[in-house]
Scaffold this motif. Structure first.
Motif, mmCIF file in Angstrom:
data_model
loop_
_atom_site.group_PDB
_atom_site.id
_atom_site.type_symbol
_atom_site.label_atom_id
_atom_site.label_comp_id
_atom_site.label_asym_id
_atom_site.label_seq_id
_atom_site.Cartn_x
_atom_site.Cartn_y
_atom_site.Cartn_z
ATOM 1 N N ALA A 1 -7.497 -20.843 -1.884
ATOM 2 C CA ALA A 1 -7.394 -22.134 -1.198
ATOM 3 C C ALA A 1 -7.543 -21.951 0.308
ATOM 4 O O ALA A 1 -8.218 -22.746 0.983
ATOM 5 C CB ALA A 1 -6.058 -22.791 -1.522
ATOM 6 N N ALA A 2 -6.926 -20.917 0.848
ATOM 7 C CA ALA A 2 -7.026 -20.639 2.283
ATOM 8 C C ALA A 2 -8.455 -20.345 2.703
ATOM 9 O O ALA A 2 -8.844 -20.598 3.849
ATOM 10 C CB ALA A 2 -6.120 -19.457 2.642
ATOM 11 N N LEU A 3 -9.249 -19.833 1.770
ATOM 12 C CA LEU A 3 -10.643 -19.505 2.045
ATOM 13 C C LEU A 3 -11.576 -20.691 1.835
ATOM 14 O O LEU A 3 -12.782 -20.571 2.045
ATOM 15 C CB LEU A 3 -11.079 -18.334 1.168
ATOM 16 N N GLY A 4 -11.028 -21.833 1.404
ATOM 17 C CA GLY A 4 -11.827 -23.046 1.300
ATOM 18 C C GLY A 4 -12.200 -23.474 -0.101
ATOM 19 O O GLY A 4 -12.956 -24.431 -0.277
ATOM 20 N N ALA A 5 -11.667 -22.796 -1.125
ATOM 21 C CA ALA A 5 -12.012 -23.135 -2.503
ATOM 22 C C ALA A 5 -11.203 -24.338 -3.000
ATOM 23 O O ALA A 5 -10.133 -24.651 -2.479
ATOM 24 C CB ALA A 5 -11.757 -21.940 -3.419
ATOM 25 N N GLN A 6 -11.736 -25.003 -4.029
ATOM 26 C CA GLN A 6 -11.016 -26.040 -4.756
ATOM 27 C C GLN A 6 -10.360 -25.344 -5.953
ATOM 28 O O GLN A 6 -11.065 -24.923 -6.865
ATOM 29 C CB GLN A 6 -11.960 -27.139 -5.236
ATOM 30 N N VAL A 7 -9.035 -25.220 -5.930
ATOM 31 C CA VAL A 7 -8.376 -24.344 -6.893
ATOM 32 C C VAL A 7 -7.592 -25.107 -7.954
ATOM 33 O O VAL A 7 -6.968 -26.133 -7.687
ATOM 34 C CB VAL A 7 -7.444 -23.338 -6.183
ATOM 35 N N THR A 8 -7.642 -24.567 -9.156
ATOM 36 C CA THR A 8 -6.849 -25.035 -10.287
ATOM 37 C C THR A 8 -6.173 -23.821 -10.900
ATOM 38 O O THR A 8 -6.816 -22.792 -11.105
ATOM 39 C CB THR A 8 -7.739 -25.709 -11.351
ATOM 40 N N VAL A 9 -4.880 -23.922 -11.188
ATOM 41 C CA VAL A 9 -4.185 -22.833 -11.856
ATOM 42 C C VAL A 9 -3.687 -23.330 -13.205
ATOM 43 O O VAL A 9 -3.163 -24.443 -13.322
ATOM 44 C CB VAL A 9 -3.028 -22.271 -11.005
ATOM 45 N N PHE A 10 -3.864 -22.489 -14.220
ATOM 46 C CA PHE A 10 -3.475 -22.810 -15.594
ATOM 47 C C PHE A 10 -2.611 -21.663 -16.092
ATOM 48 O O PHE A 10 -3.043 -20.506 -16.103
ATOM 49 C CB PHE A 10 -4.727 -22.963 -16.458
ATOM 50 N N ASP A 11 -1.373 -21.969 -16.501
ATOM 51 C CA ASP A 11 -0.460 -20.910 -16.905
ATOM 52 C C ASP A 11 0.563 -21.463 -17.887
ATOM 53 O O ASP A 11 0.874 -22.658 -17.875
ATOM 54 C CB ASP A 11 0.250 -20.327 -15.676
ATOM 55 N N LEU A 12 1.100 -20.579 -18.716
ATOM 56 C CA LEU A 12 2.073 -20.961 -19.740
ATOM 57 C C LEU A 12 3.488 -21.049 -19.199
ATOM 58 O O LEU A 12 4.330 -21.774 -19.734
ATOM 59 C CB LEU A 12 2.020 -19.938 -20.885
ATOM 60 N N SER A 13 3.769 -20.309 -18.125
ATOM 61 C CA SER A 13 5.130 -20.136 -17.635
ATOM 62 C C SER A 13 5.499 -21.160 -16.560
ATOM 63 O O SER A 13 4.833 -21.272 -15.528
ATOM 64 C CB SER A 13 5.294 -18.719 -17.057
ATOM 65 N N ASP A 14 6.598 -21.868 -16.769
ATOM 66 C CA ASP A 14 7.107 -22.793 -15.755
ATOM 67 C C ASP A 14 7.460 -22.064 -14.467
ATOM 68 O O ASP A 14 7.225 -22.579 -13.363
ATOM 69 C CB ASP A 14 8.358 -23.514 -16.276
ATOM 70 N N GLU A 15 8.027 -20.873 -14.598
ATOM 71 C CA GLU A 15 8.431 -20.122 -13.415
ATOM 72 C C GLU A 15 7.224 -19.634 -12.614
ATOM 73 O O GLU A 15 7.250 -19.625 -11.376
ATOM 74 C CB GLU A 15 9.311 -18.932 -13.816
ATOM 75 N N GLN A 16 6.157 -19.233 -13.305
ATOM 76 C CA GLN A 16 4.934 -18.847 -12.603
ATOM 77 C C GLN A 16 4.344 -20.041 -11.846
ATOM 78 O O GLN A 16 3.879 -19.911 -10.707
ATOM 79 C CB GLN A 16 3.905 -18.296 -13.597
ATOM 80 N N LEU A 17 4.374 -21.201 -12.466
ATOM 81 C CA LEU A 17 3.848 -22.400 -11.807
ATOM 82 C C LEU A 17 4.775 -22.848 -10.680
ATOM 83 O O LEU A 17 4.312 -23.415 -9.677
ATOM 84 C CB LEU A 17 3.650 -23.507 -12.839
ATOM 85 N N LYS A 18 6.058 -22.590 -10.822
ATOM 86 C CA LYS A 18 7.007 -22.883 -9.743
ATOM 87 C C LYS A 18 6.636 -22.092 -8.495
ATOM 88 O O LYS A 18 6.697 -22.619 -7.367
ATOM 89 C CB LYS A 18 8.424 -22.540 -10.193
ATOM 90 N N SER A 19 6.241 -20.838 -8.667
ATOM 91 C CA SER A 19 5.815 -20.024 -7.531
ATOM 92 C C SER A 19 4.582 -20.612 -6.859
ATOM 93 O O SER A 19 4.449 -20.574 -5.628
ATOM 94 C CB SER A 19 5.535 -18.588 -7.990
ATOM 95 N N GLU A 20 3.664 -21.152 -7.677
ATOM 96 C CA GLU A 20 2.480 -21.808 -7.101
ATOM 97 C C GLU A 20 2.888 -22.998 -6.231
ATOM 98 O O GLU A 20 2.359 -23.205 -5.135
ATOM 99 C CB GLU A 20 1.549 -22.284 -8.220
ATOM 100 N N ARG A 21 3.840 -23.781 -6.716
ATOM 101 C CA ARG A 21 4.277 -24.972 -5.970
ATOM 102 C C ARG A 21 4.997 -24.593 -4.680
ATOM 103 O O ARG A 21 4.891 -25.294 -3.672
ATOM 104 C CB ARG A 21 5.176 -25.841 -6.847
ATOM 105 N N ILE A 22 5.726 -23.498 -4.713
ATOM 106 C CA ILE A 22 6.422 -23.039 -3.509
ATOM 107 C C ILE A 22 5.426 -22.795 -2.378
ATOM 108 O O ILE A 22 5.626 -23.246 -1.239
ATOM 109 C CB ILE A 22 7.226 -21.760 -3.808
ATOM 110 N N VAL A 23 4.346 -22.086 -2.683
ATOM 111 C CA VAL A 23 3.361 -21.779 -1.647
ATOM 112 C C VAL A 23 2.604 -23.040 -1.237
ATOM 113 O O VAL A 23 2.371 -23.283 -0.046
ATOM 114 C CB VAL A 23 2.374 -20.690 -2.116
ATOM 115 N N GLN A 24 2.220 -23.851 -2.215
ATOM 116 C CA GLN A 24 1.462 -25.067 -1.913
ATOM 117 C C GLN A 24 2.262 -26.005 -1.009
ATOM 118 O O GLN A 24 1.735 -26.544 -0.024
ATOM 119 C CB GLN A 24 1.088 -25.783 -3.214
#
Length: 251
Positions: free
Chosen positions: A78-101
């Motif tokens: 995302a920092a490099l300019g991409a349009q990003v989508t993340v797909f994962d089974l784990s709520d905790e892994q996705l929680k980490s994505e939201r923290i940074v976002q």
């Protein structure tokens, strides 16, 4: 024998993240800022940095992080300019994505889901799929590669980190060969018991032949490959390769 391995893995990875799992720790602010200035690296396997020439130009690039939660790679893209989508089974892994976002304020699509099923994306939705080591949690890798091919545009890239099976043959100390291959805890009770005892979730070995053939049969051409080791333990100390990274293009 319990058969719902997906639920077991979901719960297991969530617990690993809560305990400080290396692959569930989101990047810090400075790492994100460095990426905006062009100083970055990412991994598909434990150690080797993915070569920069494995990627396409990031500006506007539609990137899918497949089983790539954790707030480690998608923020960089995302920092490099991409349009990003993340797909994962784990709520905790996705929680980490939201923290940074939320901290950095970039756009990202975050979707919880199971890659053993059809992916919730239209055909040719992405230009690049970034798929770190995660096929070990899937019994049928052919399905995963077929779905990757479906959701990638023609000429799109699949970058994958793949376990080659060596990790599955040894005991906890990695000093003795104790398990037969293929490793399948849904078939072999002793392997099921071993995974439950060590809190490893339900994992499955896949050969290099199976994983490369899976890509080829799904319509990919292999462009490049590297080998990697674990980042700790006896196999690491002996420099025994346990993973490969592959760069493939949809024909």
């Amino acid at each position: 024998m319990k058969k719902d391995f997906v639920k077991i893995n979901e719960k297991t990875v969530d617990e690993w993240c809560k305990q400080g799992w290396e692959w569930g720790k989101p990047i810090d602010h400075q790492t994100y800022i460095n990426a905006t200035k062009g100083k970055w690296d990412v991994v598909l396997t434990p150690n080797i940095v993915v070569p920069k020439d494995w990627f396409l130009p990031f500006k506007g690039l539609r990137v899918l992080g497949l089983a790539s939660g954790g707030g480690q790679q998608m923020p960089i893209f995302a920092a490099l300019g991409a349009q990003v989508t993340v797909f994962d089974l784990s709520d905790e892994q996705l929680k980490s994505e939201r923290i940074v976002q939320q901290r950095e304020g970039y756009d990202i699509t975050i979707i919880k889901g199971d890659m053993t099923k059809k992916l919730p994306f239209k055909d040719e939705s992405f230009d690049l799929i970034f798929h770190p080591v995660s096929n070990v949690y899937v019994k049928d890798v052919y399905h995963v590669f077929k779905e990757c091919s479906r959701v990638l545009r023609k000429g799109g890239l699949l970058l994958s980190g793949l376990d080659t099976g060596t990790n599955f043959i040894v005991d906890e100390s990695e000093t003795q060969i104790v398990h037969k291959l293929p490793f399948d805890p849904l078939v072999h009770q002793d392997q099921y018991d071993f995974m439950i005892k060590n809190d490893y979730g339900m994992q499955f070995s896949h050969t290099v032949e199976e994983q490369i053939k899976g890509q080829l049969q799904a319509g990919f051409e292999l462009l490049d490959i590297f080998e990697d080791t674990n980042n700790e333990g006896r196999l690491f100390e002996l420099n025994i390769g346990c993973y490969i990274g592959t760069k493939s293009r949809k024909k």
